[in-house]
Design a protein around this motif. Structure first.
Motif, PDB file in Angstrom:
ATOM      1  N   GLN A  59       0.825  -1.220   0.000  1.00  0.00           N
ATOM      2  CA  GLN A  59       0.000   0.000   0.000  1.00  0.00           C
ATOM      3  C   GLN A  59       0.849   1.257   0.000  1.00  0.00           C
ATOM      4  N   GLN A  60       2.183   1.081  -0.167  1.00  0.00           N
ATOM      5  CA  GLN A  60       3.118   2.223  -0.142  1.00  0.00           C
ATOM      6  C   GLN A  60       2.930   3.065   1.118  1.00  0.00           C
ATOM      7  N   GLN A  61       2.735   2.391   2.231  1.00  0.00           N
ATOM      8  CA  GLN A  61       2.564   3.058   3.516  1.00  0.00           C
ATOM      9  C   GLN A  61       3.910   3.220   4.213  1.00  0.00           C
ATOM     10  N   PRO A  62       4.047   4.239   5.060  1.00  0.00           N
ATOM     11  CA  PRO A  62       5.270   4.372   5.841  1.00  0.00           C
ATOM     12  C   PRO A  62       5.376   3.280   6.908  1.00  0.00           C
ATOM     13  N   ILE A  63       6.602   2.870   7.188  1.00  0.00           N
ATOM     14  CA  ILE A  63       6.845   1.858   8.224  1.00  0.00           C
ATOM     15  C   ILE A  63       8.317   1.947   8.636  1.00  0.00           C
ATOM     16  N   ILE A  64       8.581   1.665   9.891  1.00  0.00           N
ATOM     17  CA  ILE A  64       9.961   1.566  10.364  1.00  0.00           C
ATOM     18  C   ILE A  64      10.120   0.203  11.024  1.00  0.00           C
ATOM     19  N   VAL A  65      11.117  -0.559  10.583  1.00  0.00           N
ATOM     20  CA  VAL A  65      11.345  -1.889  11.161  1.00  0.00           C
ATOM     21  C   VAL A  65      12.786  -1.993  11.662  1.00  0.00           C
ATOM     22  N   THR A 248      28.169  -8.216   8.356  1.00  0.00           N
ATOM     23  CA  THR A 248      26.763  -8.046   8.730  1.00  0.00           C
ATOM     24  C   THR A 248      26.492  -6.585   9.069  1.00  0.00           C
ATOM     25  N   LYS A 249      25.219  -6.289   9.254  1.00  0.00           N
ATOM     26  CA  LYS A 249      24.816  -4.939   9.658  1.00  0.00           C
ATOM     27  C   LYS A 249      23.466  -5.025  10.365  1.00  0.00           C
ATOM     28  N   LEU A 250      23.270  -4.136  11.319  1.00  0.00           N
ATOM     29  CA  LEU A 250      21.992  -4.028  12.031  1.00  0.00           C
ATOM     30  C   LEU A 250      21.528  -2.589  11.978  1.00  0.00           C
ATOM     31  N   GLY A 251      20.229  -2.364  12.066  1.00  0.00           N
ATOM     32  CA  GLY A 251      19.774  -0.980  12.182  1.00  0.00           C
ATOM     33  C   GLY A 251      18.278  -0.832  12.018  1.00  0.00           C
ATOM     34  N   LEU A 252      17.861   0.430  11.944  1.00  0.00           N
ATOM     35  CA  LEU A 252      16.465   0.737  11.642  1.00  0.00           C
ATOM     36  C   LEU A 252      16.347   0.899  10.139  1.00  0.00           C
ATOM     37  N   VAL A 253      15.320   0.299   9.581  1.00  0.00           N
ATOM     38  CA  VAL A 253      15.170   0.205   8.127  1.00  0.00           C
ATOM     39  C   VAL A 253      13.808   0.749   7.720  1.00  0.00           C
ATOM     40  N   VAL A 254      13.798   1.519   6.634  1.00  0.00           N
ATOM     41  CA  VAL A 254      12.544   2.075   6.108  1.00  0.00           C
ATOM     42  C   VAL A 254      12.513   1.889   4.587  1.00  0.00           C
ATOM     43  N   PRO A 255      11.325   1.946   4.001  1.00  0.00           N
ATOM     44  CA  PRO A 255      11.244   1.913   2.530  1.00  0.00           C
ATOM     45  C   PRO A 255      11.919   3.160   1.942  1.00  0.00           C
ATOM     46  N   GLU A 256      12.504   2.997   0.776  1.00  0.00           N
ATOM     47  CA  GLU A 256      13.127   4.152   0.102  1.00  0.00           C
ATOM     48  C   GLU A 256      12.101   5.243  -0.196  1.00  0.00           C
ATOM     49  N   TYR A 257      10.829   4.852  -0.356  1.00  0.00           N
ATOM     50  CA  TYR A 257       9.821   5.880  -0.657  1.00  0.00           C
ATOM     51  C   TYR A 257       9.555   6.814   0.525  1.00  0.00           C
ATOM     52  N   MET A 258      10.095   6.498   1.688  1.00  0.00           N
ATOM     53  CA  MET A 258      10.018   7.466   2.802  1.00  0.00           C
ATOM     54  C   MET A 258      11.168   8.466   2.655  1.00  0.00           C
ATOM     55  N   GLU A 259      10.968   9.430   1.780  1.00  0.00           N
ATOM     56  CA  GLU A 259      12.064  10.299   1.367  1.00  0.00           C
ATOM     57  C   GLU A 259      12.463  11.326   2.430  1.00  0.00           C
ATOM     58  N   ASP A 260      11.568  11.600   3.367  1.00  0.00           N
ATOM     59  CA  ASP A 260      11.827  12.662   4.342  1.00  0.00           C
ATOM     60  C   ASP A 260      12.641  12.203   5.540  1.00  0.00           C
ATOM     61  N   VAL A 261      12.947  10.936   5.627  1.00  0.00           N
ATOM     62  CA  VAL A 261      13.700  10.453   6.778  1.00  0.00           C
ATOM     63  C   VAL A 261      14.982   9.769   6.308  1.00  0.00           C
ATOM     64  N   GLN A 262      16.104  10.241   6.868  1.00  0.00           N
ATOM     65  CA  GLN A 262      17.403   9.677   6.473  1.00  0.00           C
ATOM     66  C   GLN A 262      18.181   9.134   7.662  1.00  0.00           C
ATOM     67  N   SER A 263      17.880   9.683   8.854  1.00  0.00           N
ATOM     68  CA  SER A 263      18.703   9.378  10.018  1.00  0.00           C
ATOM     69  C   SER A 263      17.807   9.084  11.210  1.00  0.00           C
ATOM     70  N   ILE A 264      18.321   8.298  12.139  1.00  0.00           N
ATOM     71  CA  ILE A 264      17.566   8.036  13.371  1.00  0.00           C
ATOM     72  C   ILE A 264      17.296   9.363  14.091  1.00  0.00           C
ATOM     73  N   GLU A 265      18.199  10.310  13.907  1.00  0.00           N
ATOM     74  CA  GLU A 265      18.006  11.632  14.520  1.00  0.00           C
ATOM     75  C   GLU A 265      16.725  12.314  14.049  1.00  0.00           C
ATOM     76  N   ASP A 266      16.283  11.986  12.836  1.00  0.00           N
ATOM     77  CA  ASP A 266      15.061  12.598  12.293  1.00  0.00           C
ATOM     78  C   ASP A 266      13.799  12.136  13.024  1.00  0.00           C
ATOM     79  N   LEU A 267      13.919  11.103  13.866  1.00  0.00           N
ATOM     80  CA  LEU A 267      12.724  10.556  14.527  1.00  0.00           C
ATOM     81  C   LEU A 267      12.395  11.296  15.814  1.00  0.00           C
ATOM     82  N   ARG A 268      13.309  12.140  16.232  1.00  0.00           N
ATOM     83  CA  ARG A 268      13.115  12.819  17.512  1.00  0.00           C
ATOM     84  C   ARG A 268      12.153  13.977  17.429  1.00  0.00           C
TER      85      ARG A 268
END
Ligand code: PBE
Length: 268
Positions: A59-65, A248-268
């Motif tokens: 559905q092209q919805q925003p999500i953070i996993v 390996t790598k770990l982190g917070l992952v979002v769809p590329e279509y969430m263009e306004d968020v680039q960094s975990i800092e943006d979630l604050r």
């Protein structure tokens, strides 16, 4: 509620995985480091996380996993890791092979192979993708083993086959470890004369099982960070055969279509 726009889009929720995993601990730490007090980390499983991701994409919805590499989800979906300038998720790691004490004597052939077992992230992703596309994990592993005779020969060359002993491989149902454990099981069965029994458990019991001798081996120890609590807890009660995969790598992952968020800092 939060006046952060991304928080509003996703209801201040980060979709997590199984609570005992290192990834969940790292995410809890990140949430503290970045001051994400209004956010909620949702517990679940790797399967529930990829299902939520798949649903959001349809559905092209925003999500953070919470996510990790190697993983088929980066092949199936256009995703990005959020930048982690505080390095809460740590750096690149290696996945180690861990066996019970005494395996070297009791199952010498398996031990020799497990000691040699090592592959590339792209190999693991290939097996993961077959499984994600619906193939039975054991069949996917057999197919990969059949199609990579040179790699498999390096792992098994000169090792005398066993005569039908059962070897117990412990794993957690993370897609990466379902792939690796099935490949190891396939080689032990098809090339080395063992019967491989896969024991799917939670992360704590996986380590306890190796330490107590109820399981013979596992290929799921992410180090030096992700699995370190269990590694330290059971130190001295297992043998570490070293890395079977690096990068390996770990982190917070979002769809590329969430263009306004680039960094975990943006979630604050
Ligand atoms: N993982 C996959 C595990 C290790 C393997 C990253 C989900 C974890 O403990 O977080």
């Amino acid at each position: 509620g939060s006046d952060n726009e991304i928080a509003q889009q996703v209801g201040s929720e980060i979709i997590g995985i199984d609570p005992g995993s290192g990834l969940m601990k790292a995410t809890a730490k990140a949430m503290q480091d970045y001051g994400l007090d209004d956010w909620r980390l949702v517990e679940g499983s790797g399967t529930a996380m990829t299902a939520a991701l798949s649903q959001a994409f349809s559905q092209q919805q925003p999500i953070i996993v919470t996510g990790w590499t190697p993983h088929w989800m980066f092949i199936k979906f256009k995703l990005k890791y959020l930048d982690d300038p505080k390095q809460s998720f740590g750096g690149s790691e290696e996945i180690h092979t861990i066996v019970r004490l005494g395996l070297k004597n009791d199952m010498a052939s398996a031990y020799q192979f497990l000691d040699r077992f090592s592959w590339q992230p792209s190999d693991m992703e290939a097996v993961m993708s077959l499984i994600a596309d619906g193939m039975d994990p054991a069949a996917a592993a057999d197919k990969w083993v059949d199609e990579h005779p040179d790699v498999v020969a390096k792992w098994t060359e000169g090792i005398p086959p066993a005569s039908g002993q059962t070897i117990r491989l412990a794993l957690v149902a993370w897609d990466s470890e379902i792939a690796s454990t099935n490949v190891v099981g396939s080689v032990l069965e098809k090339k080395l004369g063992y019967k491989a029994e896969l024991l799917q458990v939670e992360i704590g019991p996986m380590w306890a099982g190796i330490a107590g001798g109820d399981a013979d081996a596992m290929v799921a120890a992410w180090l030096p960070t992700t699995s370190i609590d269990y590694y330290n807890q059971y130190k001295g009660s297992f043998e570490d055969l070293g890395p079977n995969l690096s990068g390996t790598k770990l982190g917070l992952v979002v769809p590329e279509y969430m263009e306004d968020v680039q960094s975990i800092e943006d979630l604050r």
